[in-house]
Design a protein around this motif. Structure first.
Motif, short mmCIF file in Angstrom:
data_model
loop_
_atom_site.label_atom_id
_atom_site.label_comp_id
_atom_site.label_asym_id
_atom_site.label_seq_id
_atom_site.Cartn_x
_atom_site.Cartn_y
_atom_site.Cartn_z
N ILE A 37 0.84 -1.21 0.00
CA ILE A 37 0.00 0.00 0.00
C ILE A 37 0.87 1.25 0.00
O ILE A 37 0.63 2.20 -0.75
CB ILE A 37 -0.96 0.01 1.21
N GLY A 38 1.88 1.26 0.85
CA GLY A 38 2.76 2.42 0.97
C GLY A 38 3.46 2.76 -0.33
O GLY A 38 3.59 3.95 -0.68
N ASP A 119 -4.80 0.86 7.71
CA ASP A 119 -5.43 0.08 6.64
C ASP A 119 -4.85 -1.33 6.57
O ASP A 119 -5.59 -2.31 6.46
CB ASP A 119 -5.24 0.76 5.29
N ALA A 120 -3.53 -1.45 6.64
CA ALA A 120 -2.89 -2.77 6.55
C ALA A 120 -3.33 -3.67 7.70
O ALA A 120 -3.60 -4.86 7.50
CB ALA A 120 -1.37 -2.60 6.54
N ASP A 121 -3.42 -3.11 8.89
CA ASP A 121 -3.84 -3.89 10.05
C ASP A 121 -5.28 -4.36 9.89
O ASP A 121 -5.61 -5.51 10.18
CB ASP A 121 -3.67 -3.05 11.32
N TYR A 164 -8.68 4.11 4.62
CA TYR A 164 -8.28 5.49 4.32
C TYR A 164 -7.74 5.67 2.91
O TYR A 164 -7.91 6.72 2.32
CB TYR A 164 -7.20 5.94 5.32
N THR A 165 -7.05 4.65 2.39
CA THR A 165 -6.36 4.82 1.11
C THR A 165 -7.10 4.11 -0.02
O THR A 165 -7.80 3.12 0.20
CB THR A 165 -4.93 4.27 1.19
N LYS A 166 -6.90 4.61 -1.22
CA LYS A 166 -7.52 4.01 -2.42
C LYS A 166 -7.04 2.57 -2.59
O LYS A 166 -7.83 1.67 -2.87
CB LYS A 166 -7.17 4.86 -3.63
N THR A 167 -5.76 2.35 -2.42
CA THR A 167 -5.20 1.01 -2.57
C THR A 167 -5.85 0.04 -1.60
O THR A 167 -6.24 -1.07 -1.98
CB THR A 167 -3.68 1.04 -2.37
#
Length: 194
Positions: A37-38, A119-121, A164-167
């Motif tokens: 994601i990052g 998001d990853a969590d 939070y993120t598009k990805t």
């Protein structure tokens, strides 16, 4: 930088020796998701990866004492990072990401790196791995299938709308569909209690 990351990884591995729903394997998956994601979102990896490594380091302490793992984890990360001479200007951002990763505590992730970690969590709680972790956690607490299903319905089905993120939203859509399909199949297979 890779030597510092490798040292952090080993440090976290020694603290998170036990297995379970929040074991070291969870941390590794969150790191991998954070990297994915990052990279797509343009995050500062010198902040994001240490934050991902340390995000659950205090889970064993929380289980023993009830101390909030995100607060204690941020303190542990700060202490460790200062002990290895990590750049001071990055430590505060890492600690913030650790503090803000747990969506249920209500701390707003104010940086891109904190949002990516959150998001990853959450993504690791969804999809096939999320289902497996949910049943592990139910068993760890002495529960069974109904407890795991309740958790999926009460929490996991809501996660896709909290990204939070598009990805992460793209990944969450696929994992959410798997959760929905799993619940439908489980409902079809389970015999109602008499």
């Amino acid at each position: 930088m890779q030597n510092e990351i490798d040292a952090m990884l080993e440090h976290v591995r020694t603290v998170l020796q036990g297995s379970g729903a929040h074991g070291f394997d969870h941390t590794l998956r969150v790191v991998r998701l954070s990297e994915e994601i990052g990279a797509r979102e343009g995050a500062d990896m010198d902040i994001l990866i240490p934050a991902a490594l340390f995000h659950d380091i205090a889970r064993p302490l929380e289980e023993r004492t009830g101390a909030l793992h995100e607060e204690e984890g941020a303190r542990m990360a700060e202490a460790y990072l200062r002990s290895i001479g990590y750049p001071e200007d990055r430590i505060a951002a890492i600690a913030h990401a650790v503090r803000a990763h747990r969506y249920s505590t209500g701390i707003d992730p104010a940086t891109l790196e904190a949002r990516v970690l959150s998001d990853a969590d959450k993504l690791d709680a969804m999809g096939a791995v999320g289902i497996a972790r949910t049943f592990m956690q139910a068993g760890e607490r002495g529960g069974g299938i109904p407890d795991a299903v309740d958790h999926i319905r009460a929490k996991l089905l809501n996660l896709k709308d909290l990204m939070y993120t598009k990805t992460a939203r793209e990944i969450a859509a696929k994992r959410h569909a798997l959760l929905v399909a799993f619940l439908a199949a489980l409902e079809e297979e389970c015999v109602p209690a008499q």
